[in-house]
Design an enzyme around this catalytic site. Sequence first.
Site, mmCIF file in Angstrom:
data_model
loop_
_atom_site.group_PDB
_atom_site.id
_atom_site.type_symbol
_atom_site.label_atom_id
_atom_site.label_comp_id
_atom_site.label_asym_id
_atom_site.label_seq_id
_atom_site.Cartn_x
_atom_site.Cartn_y
_atom_site.Cartn_z
ATOM 1 N N LYS A 124 0.442 -0.710 0.024
ATOM 2 C CA LYS A 124 -0.282 -0.039 0.001
ATOM 3 C C LYS A 124 1.037 1.407 -0.597
ATOM 4 C CE LYS A 124 -0.094 -0.416 5.647
ATOM 5 N NZ LYS A 124 -1.294 -0.937 5.998
ATOM 6 N N TYR A 153 16.364 30.326 5.800
ATOM 7 C CA TYR A 153 15.614 30.767 7.021
ATOM 8 C C TYR A 153 15.617 31.228 8.325
ATOM 9 C CZ TYR A 153 13.059 31.011 2.278
ATOM 10 O OH TYR A 153 12.799 30.366 1.628
#
Length: 364
Positions: free
Chosen positions: A35, A261
């Site tokens: 999956k 940042y």
Amino acid sequence: MIRLIRALIDTAALRHNLGTIRAYAPGAKVMAVVKANAYGHGLVSTALALADADAFAVARLEEGVVLRSAGVRAPVVLLEGVFSAEQLAEAAHHGFELVVHDPLQLKLLESHRGPERFIVWIKMDTGMNRLGFRPEAFPEALQRLRALPVPALELRLMTHLARADEREVWMTREQVAAFDHAIAAAGLSGKNRMATSIGNSAGILGWPNAHGDWVRPGLALYGVSPFGGETADQHGLKPVMTLETTVLTVRQVKAGETVGYAGAWRAERDSAIAILAAGYGDGLPRHLDNGTPVLIGGARYPLVGRVSMDMIAVDVSAAPKVFTGSRAVIWGAGLPVEEVATHADTIPYELLCGVSQRVPLELK
Ligand SMILES: *Cc1c(COP(=O)(O)O)cnc(C)c1O
């Protein structure tokens, strides 16, 4: 052309891990859980590499359809089952095996009039409290499934473990006991015996009594340990995915300057900072902490500052031999994803599934 960033998929390691799992669960059949794009490893290529698996398990109908479209003829189990008559018809068309965990799904099967017959996995909830009939509701579900107008090809039994990754916790024993008890109470022994499936990766590796006739490994197939603080090689597993990227540049940063940042990291001394092509746009968690190891030329260097969309920064002051174009490993061979996950306060499952579409998968 070598891509800036890529996820190398070691298909030999996949097959090796399947062999390891078979050794842990001798005699059991293996339903390879593929999956979520095979936990980020590529649904179709993983299934093709695992052609020796006895079956494949997916969460959703669409995932099974992709397997069939790629020519996979092996049994495919829909772990969440189907939710409408249309889905049931499509599942019938593709010959999927169905997990049945909810009364709606009983109704759908009772309304089915087609010629196709299903292998049905009755899911019992033995404590996870997610999907499945509670033991007290199980006899009625069983009885309805036995009375289907179009009889099932075969009825089988499944449950799922909630805490098998915690070796010291008692719950796995209780779940197995509840499962066994409900089966015995329903008279499903001797010639009435039905095939069972219990163990996920942690059940397979850690709990020999929690396997069943079919085991359902996901994470272990991908060469990752489900147990915190234990590495895959302790279990004889080899990592399948290596997330590899490139140094875009190396810059000298002066003591007192910040990187990235928010100025989230400040150099205490003059430093050499490598900027790497990997960011949250590739699936790295934005909150990987300062000090998360990155492997360059076989040695580990600490991540510094914020993860940005396309880049991270790594302090390579201790490494005179890191240049523009040097290759780096974010996780995989030489740097277990289990370890990286602890630096983002998450589990390896999430890191693997989170590798984004921008990252090309390359088989090796
Ligand atoms: C995802 C899943 C598995 C596989 O779990 P792992 O911990 O990755 O081995 C097994 N069974 C069910 C029902 C699942 O949803």
